[in-house]
Write an enzyme that holds these catalytic residues in place. Structure first.
Site, PDB file in Angstrom:
ATOM      1  N   CYS A   1      -0.087  21.785  10.279  1.00 41.34           N
ATOM      2  CA  CYS A   1      -1.643  21.774  10.223  1.00 41.34           C
ATOM      3  C   CYS A   1      -2.357  20.622  11.354  1.00 41.34           C
ATOM      4  CB  CYS A   1      -2.206  21.269   8.747  1.00 41.34           C
ATOM      5  SG  CYS A   1      -1.896  22.744   7.538  1.00 41.34           S
TER       6      CYS A   1
HETATM    7  N1  LIG Z   1       1.405  24.548   4.508  1.00 35.45           N
HETATM    8  C1  LIG Z   1       0.463  23.933   4.212  1.00 35.45           C
HETATM    9  O1  LIG Z   1       0.386  22.966   3.786  1.00 35.45           O
HETATM   10  C2  LIG Z   1      -1.011  24.457   4.595  1.00 35.45           C
HETATM   11  C3  LIG Z   1      -1.900  23.675   3.916  1.00 35.45           C
HETATM   12  C4  LIG Z   1      -3.177  23.988   4.311  1.00 35.45           C
HETATM   13  C5  LIG Z   1      -3.309  25.167   5.111  1.00 35.45           C
HETATM   14  N2  LIG Z   1      -2.457  25.872   5.570  1.00 35.45           N
HETATM   15  C6  LIG Z   1      -2.820  27.048   6.459  1.00 35.45           C
HETATM   16  O2  LIG Z   1      -2.276  28.239   5.632  1.00 35.45           O
HETATM   17  C7  LIG Z   1      -1.998  29.144   6.564  1.00 35.45           C
HETATM   18  C8  LIG Z   1      -0.642  29.827   6.103  1.00 35.45           C
HETATM   19  O3  LIG Z   1       0.349  28.807   6.410  1.00 35.45           O
HETATM   20  P1  LIG Z   1       1.764  28.902   5.707  1.00 35.45           P
HETATM   21  O4  LIG Z   1       1.989  27.280   5.626  1.00 35.45           O
HETATM   22  O5  LIG Z   1       1.704  29.312   4.287  1.00 35.45           O
HETATM   23  O6  LIG Z   1       2.580  29.459   6.564  1.00 35.45           O
HETATM   24  P2  LIG Z   1       4.009  30.349   6.301  1.00 35.45           P
HETATM   25  O7  LIG Z   1       4.522  30.506   7.812  1.00 35.45           O
HETATM   26  O8  LIG Z   1       4.805  29.369   5.319  1.00 35.45           O
HETATM   27  O9  LIG Z   1       3.718  31.434   5.612  1.00 35.45           O
HETATM   28  C9  LIG Z   1       3.140  32.442   5.982  1.00 35.45           C
HETATM   29  C10 LIG Z   1       3.795  33.914   5.680  1.00 35.45           C
HETATM   30  O10 LIG Z   1       2.966  34.915   6.169  1.00 35.45           O
HETATM   31  C11 LIG Z   1       3.960  35.892   6.408  1.00 35.45           C
HETATM   32  N3  LIG Z   1       3.120  36.708   7.485  1.00 35.45           N
HETATM   33  C12 LIG Z   1       3.283  36.616   8.772  1.00 35.45           C
HETATM   34  N4  LIG Z   1       2.349  37.800   9.421  1.00 35.45           N
HETATM   35  C13 LIG Z   1       2.103  38.518   8.307  1.00 35.45           C
HETATM   36  C14 LIG Z   1       1.333  40.017   8.352  1.00 35.45           C
HETATM   37  N5  LIG Z   1       1.032  40.391   9.382  1.00 35.45           N
HETATM   38  N6  LIG Z   1       1.361  40.156   7.179  1.00 35.45           N
HETATM   39  C15 LIG Z   1       1.916  39.713   5.894  1.00 35.45           C
HETATM   40  N7  LIG Z   1       2.408  38.397   5.913  1.00 35.45           N
HETATM   41  C16 LIG Z   1       2.863  37.997   7.129  1.00 35.45           C
HETATM   42  C17 LIG Z   1       5.264  35.180   7.069  1.00 35.45           C
HETATM   43  O11 LIG Z   1       6.351  36.126   6.938  1.00 35.45           O
HETATM   44  C18 LIG Z   1       5.386  33.989   5.964  1.00 35.45           C
HETATM   45  O12 LIG Z   1       5.980  34.336   4.834  1.00 35.45           O
HETATM   46  C19 LIG Z   1      -2.089  28.730   7.810  1.00 35.45           C
HETATM   47  O13 LIG Z   1      -3.254  29.005   8.540  1.00 35.45           O
HETATM   48  C20 LIG Z   1      -2.004  27.110   7.667  1.00 35.45           C
HETATM   49  O14 LIG Z   1      -2.629  26.559   8.720  1.00 35.45           O
HETATM   50  C21 LIG Z   1      -1.188  25.666   5.463  1.00 35.45           C
END
Ligand SMILES: NC(=O)c1ccc[n+]([C@@H]2O[C@H](COP(=O)([O-])OP(=O)(O)OC[C@H]3O[C@@H](n4cnc5c(N)ncnc54)[C@H](O)[C@@H]3O)[C@@H](O)[C@H]2O)c1
Length: 435
Positions: free
Chosen positions: A272
Protein backbone atom coordinates in the site's frame (compact mmCIF):
# COMPACT_ATOMS: atom_id res chain seq x y z
CA UNK A 1 -38.41 -3.89 -5.73
CA UNK A 2 -35.03 -5.27 -6.85
CA UNK A 3 -33.36 -3.19 -4.15
CA UNK A 4 -35.75 -4.41 -1.46
CA UNK A 5 -35.27 -8.04 -2.45
CA UNK A 6 -31.51 -7.69 -2.11
CA UNK A 7 -31.85 -5.86 1.22
CA UNK A 8 -34.08 -8.70 2.45
CA UNK A 9 -31.58 -11.32 1.35
CA UNK A 10 -28.80 -9.47 3.15
CA UNK A 11 -30.96 -9.13 6.28
CA UNK A 12 -32.04 -12.79 6.44
CA UNK A 13 -28.54 -13.97 5.42
CA UNK A 14 -29.77 -15.86 2.37
CA UNK A 15 -27.61 -13.58 0.18
CA UNK A 16 -24.63 -15.41 -1.31
CA UNK A 17 -21.48 -13.34 -0.92
CA UNK A 18 -19.15 -13.47 -3.91
CA UNK A 19 -15.59 -12.35 -3.22
CA UNK A 20 -13.22 -11.98 -6.15
CA UNK A 21 -9.50 -12.12 -5.32
CA UNK A 22 -8.71 -14.32 -2.32
CA UNK A 23 -5.56 -12.65 -1.04
CA UNK A 24 -4.62 -10.63 2.02
CA UNK A 25 -7.84 -8.61 1.72
CA UNK A 26 -10.32 -11.10 0.26
CA UNK A 27 -9.60 -13.99 2.62
CA UNK A 28 -10.21 -12.25 5.96
CA UNK A 29 -13.40 -10.77 4.50
CA UNK A 30 -14.52 -14.23 3.42
CA UNK A 31 -13.88 -15.55 6.94
CA UNK A 32 -15.93 -12.78 8.49
CA UNK A 33 -18.95 -13.28 6.18
CA UNK A 34 -18.76 -17.04 6.77
CA UNK A 35 -18.52 -16.53 10.53
CA UNK A 36 -21.70 -14.46 10.55
CA UNK A 37 -23.55 -17.17 8.63
CA UNK A 38 -23.44 -16.22 4.96
CA UNK A 39 -22.57 -18.62 2.21
CA UNK A 40 -19.46 -17.29 0.52
CA UNK A 41 -18.36 -18.09 -3.01
CA UNK A 42 -14.76 -17.06 -3.57
CA UNK A 43 -13.26 -16.49 -7.02
CA UNK A 44 -9.60 -16.37 -7.93
CA UNK A 45 -7.66 -16.86 -11.15
CA UNK A 46 -4.90 -18.66 -9.25
CA UNK A 47 -5.87 -22.33 -9.28
CA UNK A 48 -3.25 -23.26 -6.70
CA UNK A 49 -4.89 -20.89 -4.19
CA UNK A 50 -8.35 -22.25 -4.93
CA UNK A 51 -7.10 -25.83 -4.55
CA UNK A 52 -5.37 -24.99 -1.27
CA UNK A 53 -8.49 -23.39 0.16
CA UNK A 54 -10.76 -26.25 -0.95
CA UNK A 55 -8.35 -28.63 0.80
CA UNK A 56 -8.67 -26.56 3.99
CA UNK A 57 -5.22 -24.97 3.77
CA UNK A 58 -4.10 -21.38 4.11
CA UNK A 59 -1.30 -19.63 2.22
CA UNK A 60 -1.14 -16.59 4.50
CA UNK A 61 0.75 -17.01 7.76
CA UNK A 62 -1.64 -15.10 10.01
CA UNK A 63 -4.72 -16.91 8.65
CA UNK A 64 -4.96 -20.39 10.13
CA UNK A 65 -5.85 -23.52 8.18
CA UNK A 66 -8.41 -24.23 10.89
CA UNK A 67 -10.28 -21.04 10.11
CA UNK A 68 -10.44 -22.00 6.42
CA UNK A 69 -11.64 -25.50 7.32
CA UNK A 70 -14.37 -24.01 9.53
CA UNK A 71 -15.47 -21.69 6.73
CA UNK A 72 -15.72 -24.72 4.40
CA UNK A 73 -18.05 -26.44 6.86
CA UNK A 74 -20.16 -23.26 6.80
CA UNK A 75 -20.59 -23.50 3.04
CA UNK A 76 -17.58 -21.55 1.75
CA UNK A 77 -16.46 -22.59 -1.70
CA UNK A 78 -13.61 -21.30 -3.84
CA UNK A 79 -13.55 -21.53 -7.61
CA UNK A 80 -11.78 -20.33 -10.73
CA UNK A 81 -15.04 -20.59 -12.69
CA UNK A 82 -16.32 -17.06 -13.21
CA UNK A 83 -19.48 -18.32 -14.92
CA UNK A 84 -20.68 -19.05 -11.38
CA UNK A 85 -20.82 -15.31 -10.64
CA UNK A 86 -24.57 -15.38 -11.21
CA UNK A 87 -24.96 -17.60 -8.11
CA UNK A 88 -23.69 -14.76 -5.93
CA UNK A 89 -25.71 -11.69 -4.91
CA UNK A 90 -22.68 -9.55 -4.23
CA UNK A 91 -19.36 -9.39 -6.06
CA UNK A 92 -16.72 -7.83 -3.85
CA UNK A 93 -13.53 -7.15 -5.81
CA UNK A 94 -10.29 -7.48 -3.83
CA UNK A 95 -7.68 -7.69 -6.58
CA UNK A 96 -4.24 -6.03 -6.75
CA UNK A 97 -3.71 -2.44 -7.88
CA UNK A 98 0.06 -2.12 -8.45
CA UNK A 99 2.08 0.44 -10.38
CA UNK A 100 3.55 -0.25 -13.81
CA UNK A 101 7.23 0.27 -14.61
CA UNK A 102 6.60 3.97 -15.21
CA UNK A 103 5.13 4.21 -11.70
CA UNK A 104 1.67 4.79 -13.09
CA UNK A 105 -1.51 3.00 -11.95
CA UNK A 106 -1.86 -0.51 -13.34
CA UNK A 107 -5.60 -1.16 -13.31
CA UNK A 108 -5.29 -4.30 -15.41
CA UNK A 109 -6.26 -6.63 -12.53
CA UNK A 110 -9.40 -4.63 -11.76
CA UNK A 111 -10.36 -4.33 -15.42
CA UNK A 112 -9.66 -7.99 -16.22
CA UNK A 113 -11.79 -8.95 -13.24
CA UNK A 114 -14.77 -6.83 -14.17
CA UNK A 115 -14.45 -7.90 -17.82
CA UNK A 116 -14.60 -11.57 -16.79
CA UNK A 117 -17.64 -10.88 -14.63
CA UNK A 118 -19.64 -8.71 -17.05
CA UNK A 119 -21.08 -11.64 -19.07
CA UNK A 120 -22.56 -13.03 -15.85
CA UNK A 121 -23.86 -9.82 -14.29
CA UNK A 122 -27.59 -9.87 -13.66
CA UNK A 123 -30.37 -7.88 -12.03
CA UNK A 124 -29.96 -7.63 -8.28
CA UNK A 125 -26.17 -7.80 -8.26
CA UNK A 126 -24.17 -5.56 -5.95
CA UNK A 127 -20.60 -4.93 -7.09
CA UNK A 128 -18.23 -3.48 -4.51
CA UNK A 129 -14.68 -2.47 -5.38
CA UNK A 130 -12.29 -2.65 -2.41
CA UNK A 131 -8.94 -2.30 -4.21
CA UNK A 132 -7.15 0.95 -3.47
CA UNK A 133 -7.32 3.25 -6.48
CA UNK A 134 -7.60 6.86 -7.71
CA UNK A 135 -10.82 8.86 -7.41
CA UNK A 136 -12.99 8.19 -10.42
CA UNK A 137 -12.11 4.54 -11.03
CA UNK A 138 -15.49 3.20 -9.95
CA UNK A 139 -17.63 5.52 -11.99
CA UNK A 140 -15.29 5.92 -14.97
CA UNK A 141 -14.25 2.28 -15.38
CA UNK A 142 -16.68 -0.04 -13.58
CA UNK A 143 -19.97 1.80 -14.10
CA UNK A 144 -19.87 1.84 -17.93
CA UNK A 145 -18.82 -1.81 -18.02
CA UNK A 146 -21.71 -2.82 -15.77
CA UNK A 147 -24.14 -0.75 -17.81
CA UNK A 148 -22.86 -2.33 -21.03
CA UNK A 149 -24.87 -5.37 -19.88
CA UNK A 150 -28.02 -3.25 -20.15
CA UNK A 151 -28.29 -2.94 -16.37
CA UNK A 152 -29.23 0.46 -14.95
CA UNK A 153 -26.96 0.94 -11.95
CA UNK A 154 -29.01 2.19 -9.00
CA UNK A 155 -32.19 0.47 -10.27
CA UNK A 156 -31.32 -3.00 -11.60
CA UNK A 157 -27.89 -3.50 -10.08
CA UNK A 158 -25.76 -1.63 -7.59
CA UNK A 159 -22.18 -0.37 -7.38
CA UNK A 160 -20.14 0.92 -4.45
CA UNK A 161 -16.53 1.60 -3.52
CA UNK A 162 -15.55 0.49 -0.05
CA UNK A 163 -11.83 0.55 0.66
CA UNK A 164 -10.21 -2.21 2.66
CA UNK A 165 -8.39 -1.22 5.81
CA UNK A 166 -6.18 -4.01 7.00
CA UNK A 167 -3.19 -4.01 9.27
CA UNK A 168 -1.83 -7.51 8.82
CA UNK A 169 -0.31 -8.92 11.96
CA UNK A 170 -1.92 -6.36 14.27
CA UNK A 171 -3.82 -8.36 16.89
CA UNK A 172 -5.69 -5.29 18.22
CA UNK A 173 -8.01 -4.95 15.23
CA UNK A 174 -10.08 -7.46 13.30
CA UNK A 175 -12.11 -7.17 10.11
CA UNK A 176 -15.14 -6.73 12.33
CA UNK A 177 -13.79 -3.92 14.48
CA UNK A 178 -12.13 -1.78 11.81
CA UNK A 179 -14.70 0.84 10.69
CA UNK A 180 -15.43 0.63 6.97
CA UNK A 181 -16.01 3.54 4.62
CA UNK A 182 -18.55 3.07 1.83
CA UNK A 183 -19.65 5.33 -1.02
CA UNK A 184 -22.27 4.42 -3.64
CA UNK A 185 -22.84 5.52 -7.24
CA UNK A 186 -26.44 6.37 -6.27
CA UNK A 187 -28.33 6.60 -2.98
CA UNK A 188 -29.78 3.13 -3.53
CA UNK A 189 -26.28 1.75 -4.13
CA UNK A 190 -25.10 3.42 -0.97
CA UNK A 191 -27.99 2.01 1.06
CA UNK A 192 -27.29 -1.54 -0.08
CA UNK A 193 -23.54 -1.22 0.40
CA UNK A 194 -24.01 0.06 3.95
CA UNK A 195 -26.52 -2.73 4.69
CA UNK A 196 -24.11 -5.38 3.40
CA UNK A 197 -21.10 -4.23 5.37
CA UNK A 198 -23.14 -3.43 8.49
CA UNK A 199 -24.08 -7.10 8.62
CA UNK A 200 -20.45 -8.02 9.38
CA UNK A 201 -18.67 -4.85 10.52
CA UNK A 202 -19.41 -2.94 13.72
CA UNK A 203 -19.22 0.53 12.21
CA UNK A 204 -19.81 1.51 8.59
CA UNK A 205 -19.04 5.09 7.61
CA UNK A 206 -21.11 6.23 4.63
CA UNK A 207 -19.66 8.95 2.39
CA UNK A 208 -21.47 10.84 -0.34
CA UNK A 209 -19.83 9.30 -3.41
CA UNK A 210 -17.53 6.59 -4.66
CA UNK A 211 -14.93 9.30 -5.37
CA UNK A 212 -15.01 10.47 -1.74
CA UNK A 213 -14.51 6.87 -0.62
CA UNK A 214 -11.63 6.37 -3.06
CA UNK A 215 -9.99 9.60 -1.92
CA UNK A 216 -10.45 8.69 1.77
CA UNK A 217 -8.31 5.58 1.37
CA UNK A 218 -5.65 7.56 -0.48
CA UNK A 219 -5.59 10.27 2.19
CA UNK A 220 -5.02 7.63 4.86
CA UNK A 221 -2.09 6.09 3.03
CA UNK A 222 -0.60 9.38 1.83
CA UNK A 223 -0.75 10.66 5.40
CA UNK A 224 1.44 7.74 6.41
CA UNK A 225 3.82 7.98 3.46
CA UNK A 226 4.40 11.71 3.98
CA UNK A 227 4.89 11.45 7.73
CA UNK A 228 7.26 8.52 7.38
CA UNK A 229 9.16 10.57 4.78
CA UNK A 230 9.35 13.45 7.24
CA UNK A 231 10.66 11.33 10.06
CA UNK A 232 13.17 9.62 7.75
CA UNK A 233 14.50 13.06 6.84
CA UNK A 234 14.61 14.00 10.54
CA UNK A 235 16.58 10.81 11.18
CA UNK A 236 19.34 11.90 8.80
CA UNK A 237 19.52 15.39 10.32
CA UNK A 238 19.52 14.00 13.86
CA UNK A 239 22.27 11.53 12.99
CA UNK A 240 24.51 14.28 11.61
CA UNK A 241 23.90 16.24 14.82
CA UNK A 242 24.73 13.25 17.00
CA UNK A 243 21.15 12.99 18.30
CA UNK A 244 19.22 9.73 18.59
CA UNK A 245 16.01 10.22 16.59
CA UNK A 246 14.28 7.41 18.47
CA UNK A 247 14.87 9.11 21.79
CA UNK A 248 13.43 12.30 20.29
CA UNK A 249 10.34 10.52 18.96
CA UNK A 250 9.73 8.83 22.30
CA UNK A 251 9.97 12.16 24.06
CA UNK A 252 7.72 13.96 21.54
CA UNK A 253 5.14 11.19 21.80
CA UNK A 254 4.54 12.11 25.44
CA UNK A 255 2.74 15.23 24.19
CA UNK A 256 -0.91 14.36 24.82
CA UNK A 257 -2.28 16.28 21.83
CA UNK A 258 -1.28 17.33 18.34
CA UNK A 259 1.55 14.87 17.80
CA UNK A 260 1.40 11.41 16.26
CA UNK A 261 4.59 9.32 16.34
CA UNK A 262 5.91 7.83 13.11
CA UNK A 263 9.07 5.79 13.01
CA UNK A 264 11.98 5.92 10.58
CA UNK A 265 13.20 2.78 8.88
CA UNK A 266 15.10 1.36 5.92
CA UNK A 267 12.39 2.48 3.45
CA UNK A 268 8.74 1.91 2.69
CA UNK A 269 7.35 -1.55 2.13
CA UNK A 270 4.13 -3.44 1.57
CA UNK A 271 1.48 -3.34 -1.06
CA UNK A 272 0.00 0.00 0.00
CA UNK A 273 2.15 2.83 1.30
CA UNK A 274 4.89 2.86 -1.38
CA UNK A 275 2.34 2.51 -4.18
CA UNK A 276 -1.03 4.06 -3.48
CA UNK A 277 0.07 7.72 -3.21
CA UNK A 278 1.16 7.59 -6.85
CA UNK A 279 -2.38 6.71 -7.90
CA UNK A 280 -3.35 10.19 -6.78
CA UNK A 281 -0.26 11.81 -8.28
CA UNK A 282 -1.19 10.33 -11.67
CA UNK A 283 -4.83 11.34 -11.52
CA UNK A 284 -4.05 14.83 -10.19
CA UNK A 285 -2.09 15.56 -13.39
CA UNK A 286 -5.34 15.31 -15.33
CA UNK A 287 -6.51 18.27 -13.23
CA UNK A 288 -3.27 20.21 -13.70
CA UNK A 289 -2.15 19.68 -10.10
CA UNK A 290 1.31 18.53 -8.96
CA UNK A 291 1.26 16.52 -5.74
CA UNK A 292 4.56 17.81 -4.36
CA UNK A 293 4.29 16.37 -0.85
CA UNK A 294 3.74 12.90 -2.30
CA UNK A 295 6.67 13.17 -4.71
CA UNK A 296 8.99 14.52 -2.02
CA UNK A 297 8.05 11.84 0.48
CA UNK A 298 8.55 9.22 -2.25
CA UNK A 299 12.00 10.61 -2.98
CA UNK A 300 13.07 10.67 0.68
CA UNK A 301 11.65 7.23 1.42
CA UNK A 302 13.05 5.55 -1.68
CA UNK A 303 16.53 6.88 -0.82
CA UNK A 304 16.46 5.15 2.55
CA UNK A 305 17.99 1.82 1.43
CA UNK A 306 20.96 3.79 0.00
CA UNK A 307 21.29 5.63 3.30
CA UNK A 308 21.33 2.35 5.24
CA UNK A 309 23.90 0.83 2.86
CA UNK A 310 26.11 3.90 3.32
CA UNK A 311 25.92 3.28 7.09
CA UNK A 312 26.96 -0.34 6.58
CA UNK A 313 29.86 0.83 4.40
CA UNK A 314 31.16 3.36 6.90
CA UNK A 315 30.73 0.98 9.85
CA UNK A 316 32.75 -1.70 8.02
CA UNK A 317 35.27 0.91 6.94
CA UNK A 318 35.93 1.83 10.57
CA UNK A 319 36.85 -1.82 11.07
CA UNK A 320 39.16 -1.69 8.03
CA UNK A 321 36.76 -3.75 5.96
CA UNK A 322 34.89 -3.13 2.71
CA UNK A 323 31.40 -4.19 1.72
CA UNK A 324 33.08 -6.03 -1.12
CA UNK A 325 33.91 -9.45 0.28
CA UNK A 326 32.20 -8.96 3.64
CA UNK A 327 29.65 -11.45 4.91
CA UNK A 328 26.45 -9.59 5.72
CA UNK A 329 23.44 -11.13 7.44
CA UNK A 330 20.18 -9.25 6.87
CA UNK A 331 17.71 -9.79 9.70
CA UNK A 332 14.06 -9.68 8.65
CA UNK A 333 13.12 -9.65 4.99
CA UNK A 334 9.32 -9.27 5.32
CA UNK A 335 8.34 -5.64 4.87
CA UNK A 336 7.22 -5.22 8.47
CA UNK A 337 7.53 -6.98 11.74
CA UNK A 338 5.79 -10.25 12.57
CA UNK A 339 4.36 -10.89 9.09
CA UNK A 340 5.49 -13.01 6.13
CA UNK A 341 4.54 -10.47 3.44
CA UNK A 342 7.50 -9.61 1.20
CA UNK A 343 5.82 -7.20 -1.19
CA UNK A 344 7.94 -4.12 -1.88
CA UNK A 345 10.11 -5.03 1.11
CA UNK A 346 13.01 -2.59 1.54
CA UNK A 347 15.07 -5.51 2.88
CA UNK A 348 15.18 -6.94 -0.62
CA UNK A 349 16.53 -3.66 -2.01
CA UNK A 350 19.14 -3.70 0.75
CA UNK A 351 20.14 -7.25 -0.12
CA UNK A 352 20.43 -6.40 -3.81
CA UNK A 353 22.47 -3.29 -3.21
CA UNK A 354 24.84 -5.12 -0.87
CA UNK A 355 25.19 -8.01 -3.29
CA UNK A 356 25.88 -5.60 -6.18
CA UNK A 357 28.64 -4.04 -4.08
CA UNK A 358 30.25 -7.45 -3.64
CA UNK A 359 28.96 -8.54 -0.23
CA UNK A 360 28.21 -12.15 0.49
CA UNK A 361 24.60 -11.75 1.57
CA UNK A 362 22.56 -14.08 3.75
CA UNK A 363 19.31 -13.52 5.60
CA UNK A 364 17.42 -14.71 8.63
CA UNK A 365 13.65 -14.39 8.94
CA UNK A 366 11.52 -16.71 11.09
CA UNK A 367 8.50 -15.84 8.94
CA UNK A 368 10.13 -16.49 5.55
CA UNK A 369 12.01 -19.83 5.62
CA UNK A 370 12.93 -19.75 1.93
CA UNK A 371 13.46 -16.66 -0.22
CA UNK A 372 10.27 -16.69 -2.29
CA UNK A 373 9.83 -16.30 -6.02
CA UNK A 374 9.35 -12.61 -6.73
CA UNK A 375 8.62 -10.92 -10.03
CA UNK A 376 11.66 -8.63 -10.00
CA UNK A 377 14.04 -10.12 -7.45
CA UNK A 378 15.84 -13.43 -7.15
CA UNK A 379 17.93 -14.91 -4.36
CA UNK A 380 18.63 -18.60 -3.99
CA UNK A 381 18.69 -18.46 -0.20
CA UNK A 382 17.20 -20.06 2.89
CA UNK A 383 16.75 -18.38 6.24
CA UNK A 384 19.86 -18.83 8.40
CA UNK A 385 19.02 -20.11 11.91
CA UNK A 386 20.23 -17.62 14.51
CA UNK A 387 22.71 -19.24 16.87
CA UNK A 388 25.65 -17.80 18.78
CA UNK A 389 27.99 -19.30 16.17
CA UNK A 390 26.07 -18.28 13.08
CA UNK A 391 25.70 -14.68 14.31
CA UNK A 392 29.39 -14.37 15.16
CA UNK A 393 30.37 -15.58 11.70
CA UNK A 394 29.21 -12.43 9.87
CA UNK A 395 31.17 -9.23 9.42
CA UNK A 396 27.94 -7.29 9.78
CA UNK A 397 24.42 -8.08 10.97
CA UNK A 398 21.93 -5.64 9.45
CA UNK A 399 18.64 -5.35 11.31
CA UNK A 400 16.11 -4.52 8.58
CA UNK A 401 12.80 -5.77 10.04
CA UNK A 402 12.44 -6.04 13.81
CA UNK A 403 10.43 -9.24 14.25
CA UNK A 404 9.54 -10.07 17.85
CA UNK A 405 10.89 -13.60 17.35
CA UNK A 406 14.52 -12.46 17.11
CA UNK A 407 16.65 -12.91 20.20
CA UNK A 408 17.99 -9.36 20.41
CA UNK A 409 20.17 -10.03 23.44
CA UNK A 410 21.89 -12.92 21.68
CA UNK A 411 22.41 -10.83 18.55
CA UNK A 412 23.88 -7.99 20.57
CA UNK A 413 26.14 -10.34 22.53
CA UNK A 414 27.50 -12.31 19.58
CA UNK A 415 27.53 -10.04 16.53
CA UNK A 416 30.81 -8.42 15.47
CA UNK A 417 28.86 -5.41 14.18
CA UNK A 418 25.13 -4.58 14.22
CA UNK A 419 23.65 -1.96 11.91
CA UNK A 420 20.22 -1.18 13.34
CA UNK A 421 17.78 0.48 10.94
CA UNK A 422 14.81 0.15 13.33
CA UNK A 423 16.00 1.79 16.51
CA UNK A 424 15.70 -1.50 18.36
CA UNK A 425 18.84 -1.05 20.47
CA UNK A 426 18.31 1.82 22.84
CA UNK A 427 21.62 1.70 24.68
CA UNK A 428 24.63 2.88 22.66
CA UNK A 429 27.36 0.27 22.18
CA UNK A 430 30.65 0.37 20.35
CA UNK A 431 29.58 -2.34 17.89
CA UNK A 432 26.01 -1.05 17.29
CA UNK A 433 25.47 1.55 14.61
CA UNK A 434 22.10 3.23 14.04
CA UNK A 435 21.05 3.60 10.44
N1 LIG B 1 -2.82 -6.25 1.98
C1 LIG B 1 -3.29 -5.22 2.66
O1 LIG B 1 -2.96 -5.07 3.83
C2 LIG B 1 -4.21 -4.20 2.04
C3 LIG B 1 -4.82 -3.26 2.87
C4 LIG B 1 -5.71 -2.34 2.33
C5 LIG B 1 -5.96 -2.35 0.97
N2 LIG B 1 -5.35 -3.27 0.16
C6 LIG B 1 -5.71 -3.23 -1.25
O2 LIG B 1 -6.53 -4.34 -1.56
C7 LIG B 1 -6.27 -4.80 -2.88
C8 LIG B 1 -5.94 -6.28 -2.87
O3 LIG B 1 -4.73 -6.45 -2.15
P1 LIG B 1 -4.29 -7.82 -1.52
O4 LIG B 1 -3.24 -7.48 -0.52
O5 LIG B 1 -5.46 -8.63 -1.06
O6 LIG B 1 -3.65 -8.54 -2.81
P2 LIG B 1 -3.24 -10.08 -2.97
O7 LIG B 1 -2.23 -10.13 -4.06
O8 LIG B 1 -2.96 -10.69 -1.64
O9 LIG B 1 -4.56 -10.79 -3.47
C9 LIG B 1 -5.15 -10.52 -4.68
C10 LIG B 1 -5.75 -11.83 -5.20
O10 LIG B 1 -6.44 -11.52 -6.40
C11 LIG B 1 -6.22 -12.57 -7.31
N3 LIG B 1 -6.49 -12.06 -8.65
C12 LIG B 1 -5.70 -11.35 -9.47
N4 LIG B 1 -6.35 -11.05 -10.62
C13 LIG B 1 -7.56 -11.60 -10.51
C14 LIG B 1 -8.69 -11.63 -11.37
N5 LIG B 1 -8.68 -11.06 -12.59
N6 LIG B 1 -9.78 -12.27 -10.93
C15 LIG B 1 -9.79 -12.87 -9.73
N7 LIG B 1 -8.76 -12.88 -8.88
C16 LIG B 1 -7.67 -12.24 -9.26
C17 LIG B 1 -4.80 -13.01 -7.05
O11 LIG B 1 -4.56 -14.33 -7.52
C18 LIG B 1 -4.73 -12.89 -5.54
O12 LIG B 1 -5.11 -14.10 -4.91
C19 LIG B 1 -5.17 -3.90 -3.42
O13 LIG B 1 -5.75 -2.86 -4.16
C20 LIG B 1 -4.54 -3.35 -2.17
O14 LIG B 1 -3.94 -2.08 -2.40
C21 LIG B 1 -4.50 -4.21 0.68
Amino acid sequence: MIKQQLLNRIADKSAVIGIVGLGYVGLPLMLRFAEVGYKVLGFDIDKSKVDALMAGNSYIEHISADSIATALTRGFEATTDFSRAGEADTLILCVPTPLNKYREPDLSFVLNTIDSLVPYLREGHLVSLESTTYPGTTDEELLPRMESRGLKVGDDAFLVFSPEREDPGNPDFTTRTIPKVCGGVTEACQEIGVALYSAVIDKVVPVSSTRAAEMTKLLENIHRAVNIGLVNEMKIVADRMGIDIHEVIRAAATKPFGFVPYYPGPGLGGHCIPIDPFYLTWKAREYGVNTRFIELAGEVNSNMPDYVVSKVASALNLRKKAINGSRVLVLGIAYKKNVDDMRESPSVFLMEKLRDLGAEVAYSDPHVPVFPKMREHAFDLKSVPLTAESIAGYDCVLLATDHDKFDYELIKAKAQLVVDSRGKYLEPAEHIVKA
